[in-house]
Design a protein around this motif. Sequence first.
Motif, PDB file in Angstrom:
ATOM      1  N   ILE A  13       0.838  -1.204   0.000  1.00  0.00           N
ATOM      2  CA  ILE A  13       0.000   0.000   0.000  1.00  0.00           C
ATOM      3  C   ILE A  13       0.877   1.259   0.000  1.00  0.00           C
ATOM      4  CG2 ILE A  13      -1.633   1.353   1.394  1.00  0.00           C
ATOM      5  CD1 ILE A  13      -2.982  -1.407   2.064  1.00  0.00           C
ATOM      6  N   LEU A  14       1.939   1.242   0.787  1.00  0.00           N
ATOM      7  CA  LEU A  14       2.872   2.384   0.775  1.00  0.00           C
ATOM      8  C   LEU A  14       3.525   2.548  -0.600  1.00  0.00           C
ATOM      9  CD1 LEU A  14       4.581   1.984   4.268  1.00  0.00           C
ATOM     10  CD2 LEU A  14       2.943   3.747   3.561  1.00  0.00           C
ATOM     11  N   LEU A  15       3.904   1.425  -1.209  1.00  0.00           N
ATOM     12  CA  LEU A  15       4.489   1.473  -2.545  1.00  0.00           C
ATOM     13  C   LEU A  15       3.502   2.059  -3.552  1.00  0.00           C
ATOM     14  CD1 LEU A  15       6.885   0.763  -4.380  1.00  0.00           C
ATOM     15  CD2 LEU A  15       5.887  -1.527  -4.620  1.00  0.00           C
ATOM     16  N   ALA A  16       2.252   1.682  -3.445  1.00  0.00           N
ATOM     17  CA  ALA A  16       1.226   2.223  -4.343  1.00  0.00           C
ATOM     18  C   ALA A  16       1.094   3.733  -4.165  1.00  0.00           C
ATOM     19  CB  ALA A  16      -0.110   1.533  -4.090  1.00  0.00           C
ATOM     20  N   ILE A  17       1.089   4.179  -2.933  1.00  0.00           N
ATOM     21  CA  ILE A  17       0.961   5.611  -2.644  1.00  0.00           C
ATOM     22  C   ILE A  17       2.171   6.377  -3.184  1.00  0.00           C
ATOM     23  CG2 ILE A  17       0.925   7.315  -0.770  1.00  0.00           C
ATOM     24  CD1 ILE A  17      -0.791   5.197   0.804  1.00  0.00           C
ATOM     25  N   ILE A  18       3.352   5.799  -3.052  1.00  0.00           N
ATOM     26  CA  ILE A  18       4.574   6.443  -3.544  1.00  0.00           C
ATOM     27  C   ILE A  18       4.488   6.711  -5.045  1.00  0.00           C
ATOM     28  CG2 ILE A  18       7.040   6.028  -3.986  1.00  0.00           C
ATOM     29  CD1 ILE A  18       7.118   4.649  -1.207  1.00  0.00           C
ATOM     30  N   HIS A  19       3.789   5.853  -5.771  1.00  0.00           N
ATOM     31  CA  HIS A  19       3.654   6.045  -7.222  1.00  0.00           C
ATOM     32  C   HIS A  19       3.049   7.412  -7.571  1.00  0.00           C
ATOM     33  CE1 HIS A  19       4.674   1.845  -7.764  1.00  0.00           C
ATOM     34  NE2 HIS A  19       4.677   2.036  -9.080  1.00  0.00           N
ATOM     35  N   VAL A  45      -1.200   6.595 -17.391  1.00  0.00           N
ATOM     36  CA  VAL A  45      -2.231   5.573 -17.208  1.00  0.00           C
ATOM     37  C   VAL A  45      -1.612   4.267 -16.708  1.00  0.00           C
ATOM     38  CG1 VAL A  45      -3.922   4.132 -18.433  1.00  0.00           C
ATOM     39  CG2 VAL A  45      -3.863   6.603 -18.841  1.00  0.00           C
ATOM     40  N   HIS A  46      -0.507   3.848 -17.308  1.00  0.00           N
ATOM     41  CA  HIS A  46       0.123   2.597 -16.868  1.00  0.00           C
ATOM     42  C   HIS A  46       0.649   2.711 -15.444  1.00  0.00           C
ATOM     43  CE1 HIS A  46       0.674   0.345 -20.899  1.00  0.00           C
ATOM     44  NE2 HIS A  46      -0.463   1.013 -20.866  1.00  0.00           N
ATOM     45  N   THR A  47       1.207   3.854 -15.105  1.00  0.00           N
ATOM     46  CA  THR A  47       1.672   4.055 -13.736  1.00  0.00           C
ATOM     47  C   THR A  47       0.500   3.992 -12.759  1.00  0.00           C
ATOM     48  OG1 THR A  47       3.551   5.357 -14.478  1.00  0.00           O
ATOM     49  CG2 THR A  47       2.888   5.635 -12.172  1.00  0.00           C
ATOM     50  N   PHE A  48      -0.631   4.619 -13.131  1.00  0.00           N
ATOM     51  CA  PHE A  48      -1.814   4.555 -12.271  1.00  0.00           C
ATOM     52  C   PHE A  48      -2.248   3.110 -12.063  1.00  0.00           C
ATOM     53  CE2 PHE A  48      -6.361   3.951 -11.839  1.00  0.00           C
ATOM     54  CZ  PHE A  48      -6.606   4.658 -10.670  1.00  0.00           C
ATOM     55  N   PHE A  49      -2.329   2.333 -13.142  1.00  0.00           N
ATOM     56  CA  PHE A  49      -2.833   0.967 -13.003  1.00  0.00           C
ATOM     57  C   PHE A  49      -1.842   0.036 -12.308  1.00  0.00           C
ATOM     58  CE2 PHE A  49      -6.192   2.412 -15.790  1.00  0.00           C
ATOM     59  CZ  PHE A  49      -7.290   1.820 -15.167  1.00  0.00           C
ATOM     60  N   ILE A  50      -0.551   0.296 -12.453  1.00  0.00           N
ATOM     61  CA  ILE A  50       0.425  -0.460 -11.666  1.00  0.00           C
ATOM     62  C   ILE A  50       0.221  -0.152 -10.183  1.00  0.00           C
ATOM     63  CG2 ILE A  50       2.884  -0.654 -11.082  1.00  0.00           C
ATOM     64  CD1 ILE A  50       3.407  -0.214 -14.132  1.00  0.00           C
ATOM     65  N   LEU A  55      -1.805  -1.613  -4.900  1.00  0.00           N
ATOM     66  CA  LEU A  55      -2.703  -1.267  -3.789  1.00  0.00           C
ATOM     67  C   LEU A  55      -3.669  -2.413  -3.504  1.00  0.00           C
ATOM     68  CD1 LEU A  55      -3.834   1.055  -1.880  1.00  0.00           C
ATOM     69  CD2 LEU A  55      -5.508   1.402  -3.694  1.00  0.00           C
ATOM     70  N   LEU A  56      -4.272  -2.973  -4.546  1.00  0.00           N
ATOM     71  CA  LEU A  56      -5.215  -4.083  -4.351  1.00  0.00           C
ATOM     72  C   LEU A  56      -4.511  -5.332  -3.822  1.00  0.00           C
ATOM     73  CD1 LEU A  56      -7.477  -3.663  -7.505  1.00  0.00           C
ATOM     74  CD2 LEU A  56      -8.004  -3.024  -5.131  1.00  0.00           C
ATOM     75  N   MET A  57      -3.284  -5.592  -4.273  1.00  0.00           N
ATOM     76  CA  MET A  57      -2.504  -6.707  -3.728  1.00  0.00           C
ATOM     77  C   MET A  57      -2.294  -6.499  -2.224  1.00  0.00           C
ATOM     78  SD  MET A  57       0.680  -7.455  -6.251  1.00  0.00           S
ATOM     79  CE  MET A  57       0.521  -8.083  -7.892  1.00  0.00           C
TER      80      MET A  57
END
Length: 132
Positions: A13-19, A45-50, A55-57
């Motif tokens: 989740i932290l990694l997702a937020i860092i994006h 768009v690709h960065t958002f979906f990564i 985040l979902l993981m």
Amino acid sequence: MELHLRIIGVILILLAIIHASFPRQFSWKGELSSLSLINRQMMYVHTFFIAFTVLLMGALCIYSASDIINTPLGRQIAFGFFIFWGIRFIFQFFVYSSKLWKGKRFETSMHILFSITWIYLTVIFFMIAFEM
């Protein structure tokens, strides 16, 4: 093992937020200005979906830790995550150039930190997938 999954969930989740900081951190406005509109937008768009996938993981690891460990479907999901993060670990060394981090204190620290993180994720998901 549930504790490890919850720790991984927080990390992801932290990694997702860092994006969210990537465009500013990597000066995308200037760096990507020479690209066509479609290529520029694909980066965003690709960065958002990564980030959204990561985040979902993370949420899955936090809220369904027991199911991931104790059910056949959960172990299949863990196997998929093992493959995903294992490949990400390989990319750390064989896709990203060492010129990006060698001889640079902060970049080397981040390279080491993320390498350890990818190993941790890969090992835990391997252990769950193969009931170790």
